[in-house]
Design an enzyme around this catalytic site. Structure first.
Site, mmCIF file in Angstrom:
data_model
loop_
_atom_site.group_PDB
_atom_site.id
_atom_site.type_symbol
_atom_site.label_atom_id
_atom_site.label_comp_id
_atom_site.label_asym_id
_atom_site.label_seq_id
_atom_site.Cartn_x
_atom_site.Cartn_y
_atom_site.Cartn_z
ATOM 1 N N SER A 71 6.352 11.710 -10.154
ATOM 2 C CA SER A 71 5.557 10.709 -10.002
ATOM 3 C C SER A 71 4.017 11.069 -9.994
ATOM 4 O O SER A 71 3.076 10.387 -10.116
ATOM 5 C CB SER A 71 5.919 9.836 -8.799
ATOM 6 N N ASP A 233 2.126 2.064 -1.039
ATOM 7 C CA ASP A 233 3.313 2.318 -0.514
ATOM 8 C C ASP A 233 3.240 3.421 0.630
ATOM 9 O O ASP A 233 4.295 3.901 1.198
ATOM 10 C CB ASP A 233 4.453 3.055 -1.472
ATOM 11 N N HIS A 236 2.585 7.601 -2.005
ATOM 12 C CA HIS A 236 1.891 8.280 -3.107
ATOM 13 C C HIS A 236 0.514 8.146 -2.898
ATOM 14 O O HIS A 236 -0.030 7.397 -2.269
ATOM 15 C CB HIS A 236 2.297 7.551 -4.446
#
Length: 344
Positions: A71, A233, A236
């Site tokens: 990610s 979130d 990240h």
């Protein structure tokens, strides 16, 4: 009761207390790990894609760049294609080298190092000149063994190098900087992250790649400005967080592509040639450190193994080089459009 018996009894009691404390600590860590998995959200939608040609109006053959990994490579947490790491790097390379850059992103959210296999297969289809890999965080959170994670990574680097691509790896970030992860689990994840980063560095440089330690690069900024550097979130990076990471990677990407300015001979304080294990250890403890292969007296290896060059790169991003004239670079042209132009 004899003296020996009293000593033995106290020793046994001490062992029992120690075992109890260890069991309690283990229980706390297990509970925290379960809580962390609940806190860390699952991806609900893929990040934006930044694929395309950057600097399409510039002269010369396009440099083909591929971005692989998890990610952090895909840019999860961003909202616009231009904010993703691949787009930031492609735009930076195009501006600095005044060449068009064709970007392909094959990174997958949630990927561990084992997930590099299909990504590399797809990347080889486009014949890359440079590959950027960001991976390792999910190996830490899933407690994949260091040897297993590194084996998959080094196989990816070897396959890409065999195909003629330069490879730059951003090593495992320090997950101890993630605020939702509380001590003592935070301390353990920091140790595991650095352990994996050092092992990645040794393996990648042995495979003739380049590494940049990401470590706690964003840690101080996250602490000072958590709402600015974290995405929604809280796990990240935000767009600004990714820009900081891309700025650390860009000088090494340029050096790997042969930029004369980045392959400077004059070394700063703290830089120089080390044994590879020594360089890897230093890099894991100091974010923004580049490690690449080196020779001493015409030899790649010394008494302690392979020689390595350690550099503290100065982040450069988003502005023309001081010695260069202002150069306007277009936003990415979609790959489909460039293909149709070629066919026409």
């Amino acid at each position: 009761m004899s003296q020996k018996w009293r000593v033995a009894k106290r020793a046994a009691q001490g062992v029992a207390v120690g075992a109890g404390l260890l069991a309690t600590a283990a229980g706390v860590i297990v509970a925290q790990a379960k809580q962390a998995r609940r806190i860390i959200p699952q991806a609900d939608s893929p990040p934006p894609r930044g694929d395309g040609v950057y600097g399409a109006r510039l002269p010369g053959k396009p440099i083909t760049m591929v971005v692989l990994g998890d990610s952090s490579a895909a840019g999860y947490g961003t909202f616009r294609p231009r904010e993703t790491p691949g787009a930031l790097l492609a735009n930076g390379v195009s501006r600095r080298l005044r060449r068009p850059v064709r970007l392909h992103r094959f990174a997958v959210v949630g990927a561990e190092s084992s997930g590099l296999v299909p990504q590399v297969e797809a990347a080889l289809e486009v014949k890359p000149d440079i590959a950027v890999i960001l991976v390792g965080g999910n190996d830490v959170t899933h407690r994949t063994s260091t040897s297993t994670a590194v084996r998959h990574l080094v196989n990816a680097v070897r396959d890409l190098r065999a195909a003629g691509a330069e490879v730059v790896v951003g090593t495992c970030p320090d997950l101890g900087t993630i605020r939702p992860i509380k001590p003592p689990l935070r301390w353990l994840t920091r140790y595991w992250s650095r352990q994996l980063a050092a092992a990645q560095t040794v393996a990648v440089v042995e495979a003739r790649g380049w590494t940049v330690s990401l470590g706690d690069l964003l840690g101080p900024r996250f602490t000072a400005e958590p709402t600015r550097m974290f995405s929604w979130d809280r796990f990240h990076p935000s767009a600004e967080g990714y820009a900081v990471a891309a700025a650390a990677l860009l000088p090494t990407v340029l050096a790997a592509l042969g930029s004369v300015d980045e392959r400077r001979e004059v070394l700063a304080v703290g830089e120089g040639v080390r044994s590879l294990p020594h360089a890897a250890h230093e890099a894991a403890r100091r974010a923004g450190t580049e490690v690449s292969g080196a020779e001493v007296a015409g030899r790649e290896r010394g008494p302690a193994g392979r020689w390595a060059q350690l550099r503290r790169r100065t982040a450069w991003f988003g502005h023309p080089h001081p010695d260069e004239a202002e150069q306007v670079v277009d936003a990415a042209v979609p790959l489909e459009e460039t293909a149709s132009r070629t066919e026409g």
